[in-house]
Write a protein that holds these residues in place. Structure first.
Motif, mmCIF file in Angstrom:
data_model
loop_
_atom_site.group_PDB
_atom_site.id
_atom_site.type_symbol
_atom_site.label_atom_id
_atom_site.label_comp_id
_atom_site.label_asym_id
_atom_site.label_seq_id
_atom_site.Cartn_x
_atom_site.Cartn_y
_atom_site.Cartn_z
ATOM 1 N N ASN A 69 1.034 -1.188 0.304
ATOM 2 C CA ASN A 69 -0.183 -0.192 0.081
ATOM 3 C C ASN A 69 0.623 1.194 -0.118
ATOM 4 O O ASN A 69 0.207 2.692 0.728
ATOM 5 C CB ASN A 69 -0.955 -0.103 1.154
ATOM 6 C CG ASN A 69 -2.100 -1.219 0.867
ATOM 7 O OD1 ASN A 69 -2.040 -1.990 -0.166
ATOM 8 N ND2 ASN A 69 -2.583 -1.886 2.090
ATOM 9 N N GLU A 107 1.866 2.560 -2.652
ATOM 10 C CA GLU A 107 0.913 4.030 -3.872
ATOM 11 C C GLU A 107 0.137 4.278 -3.224
ATOM 12 O O GLU A 107 -0.420 5.116 -4.037
ATOM 13 C CB GLU A 107 0.773 2.794 -5.017
ATOM 14 C CG GLU A 107 0.129 1.868 -4.712
ATOM 15 C CD GLU A 107 0.721 0.818 -4.038
ATOM 16 O OE1 GLU A 107 -0.519 -0.465 -4.331
ATOM 17 O OE2 GLU A 107 1.805 0.607 -3.565
ATOM 18 N N GLU A 108 -0.646 3.768 -2.039
ATOM 19 C CA GLU A 108 -2.076 4.301 -1.510
ATOM 20 C C GLU A 108 -1.504 5.743 -0.781
ATOM 21 O O GLU A 108 -2.743 6.584 0.055
ATOM 22 C CB GLU A 108 -2.645 3.461 -0.948
ATOM 23 C CG GLU A 108 -3.084 2.566 -1.649
ATOM 24 C CD GLU A 108 -3.881 2.550 -3.369
ATOM 25 O OE1 GLU A 108 -4.670 4.643 -3.197
ATOM 26 O OE2 GLU A 108 -3.512 2.675 -4.526
ATOM 27 N N SER A 109 -0.684 5.991 -0.482
ATOM 28 C CA SER A 109 -0.197 6.572 0.957
ATOM 29 C C SER A 109 -0.387 7.968 -0.075
ATOM 30 O O SER A 109 0.056 8.327 -0.718
ATOM 31 C CB SER A 109 1.413 6.474 1.203
ATOM 32 O OG SER A 109 2.390 6.826 0.605
ATOM 33 N N LYS A 154 1.135 9.661 -3.174
ATOM 34 C CA LYS A 154 0.279 10.278 -4.176
ATOM 35 C C LYS A 154 -0.298 11.672 -4.204
ATOM 36 O O LYS A 154 -0.930 11.766 -5.058
ATOM 37 C CB LYS A 154 -1.652 9.119 -3.467
ATOM 38 C CG LYS A 154 -2.551 8.414 -4.768
ATOM 39 C CD LYS A 154 -3.782 8.534 -3.792
ATOM 40 C CE LYS A 154 -4.555 7.499 -4.528
ATOM 41 N NZ LYS A 154 -5.993 7.034 -4.327
ATOM 42 N N ASP A 186 2.231 -2.426 6.341
ATOM 43 C CA ASP A 186 1.115 -1.151 5.262
ATOM 44 C C ASP A 186 1.737 -0.151 5.982
ATOM 45 O O ASP A 186 2.192 0.877 6.462
ATOM 46 C CB ASP A 186 0.322 -1.537 6.657
ATOM 47 C CG ASP A 186 -0.747 -0.540 5.419
ATOM 48 O OD1 ASP A 186 -0.819 -0.309 4.583
ATOM 49 O OD2 ASP A 186 -2.110 -0.381 6.162
ATOM 50 N N SER A 213 0.937 2.694 4.008
ATOM 51 C CA SER A 213 -0.798 4.008 3.622
ATOM 52 C C SER A 213 -1.064 4.864 4.205
ATOM 53 O O SER A 213 -1.589 5.856 3.820
ATOM 54 C CB SER A 213 -2.131 2.794 3.390
ATOM 55 O OG SER A 213 -2.271 2.481 5.069
#
Length: 235
Positions: free
Chosen positions: A109, A111-113, A117, A146, A148
């Motif tokens: 995750n 790339e979702e942070s 992002k 994780d 994120s």
């Protein structure tokens, strides 16, 4: 993960060389209540097994002489330039004795942070595996982390990650080392520097104009004062 080993009766450099030439890999299994035992394995099967992460970080089931025992991979020696295993070591596992192992960290995750992002930063893993201590029954194949929640300027430390039940991290020196750091991309840094330079230039322009204005006025006055003097000289 299971593998098959065979008893090895001969030892020594010459015997091991002949074994490798015949497509086998020499090894040893030790620890536990039994005596160290020389073994040999099919080299081709072993080579493919060594490419799997699980073979390095989990408890293995070794079939030897019709009996199955639990072991851990402890050491592998490779040929300097040939794709060949020179020797391999395994350790027997005792269910009541704690293990000291290196377990891989699996990051997810990123790339979702917000850091990646929205803030266009780079996530830099400082550590890819973690030293742990636990009983064999609690040994994880890997530890998932994780990412994120990362933001610009943050660092993720050991105390920030959730370890599986029964697992304790073994640190060397630093009690709470950095696991992941967030760094600004080079292009982002260049853009920030260019913006700062432009803002500085814009702020300096009015000051330069103000400084030049009195000089211009002074020059005009000097020119006017010099004109009558020239006329008087001509007369």
């Amino acid at each position: 993960m299971k593998f098959v080993a065979f008893e090895r009766n001969k030892q020594g450099t010459g015997a091991s060389r002949r074994l490798r030439n015949s497509g086998k890999a020499p090894g040893i299994v030790y620890g536990g209540e039994g005596q160290p035992q020389l073994i040999e394995l099919d080299h081709n099967a072993l080579w493919h097994a060594l490419k799997k992460e699980v073979f390095h970080s989990s408890i293995l089931e070794m079939e030897l002489a019709g009996k199955t025992s639990k072991v851990l991979l402890r050491d592998v020696q490779y040929h300097p330039y040939k794709p060949q295993v020179v020797h391999i070591d395994f350790q027997r596992v005792d269910a009541n004795t704690k293990l000291h192992m290196k377990v891989p960290l699996h990051y997810k995750n990123a790339e979702e942070s917000q850091a990646v992002k929205l803030e266009h930063c780079l996530v830099n893993p400082v550590v890819n595996e973690l030293d742990i201590s636990c009983l064999p029954a609690d040994l994880p194949e890997f530890i998932e982390v994780d990412l994120s929640g990362l933001k610009k300027g943050m660092s993720l430390h050991l105390n920030d990650i959730q370890l599986p039940k029964g697992v304790k991290a073994v640190t060397h020196g630093k009690p709470n080392p950095v696991i992941v750091s967030v760094v600004t991309a080079a292009a982002e840094e260049s853009a920030e520097a260019a913006t700062a330079g432009a803002e500085g230039a814009a702020a300096a322009a009015p000051a330069a104009e103000a400084k030049a204005a009195p000089a211009a006025k002074g020059g005009a006055k000097d020119a006017k004062a010099a004109a009558p003097a020239k006329d008087a000289k001509k007369k």
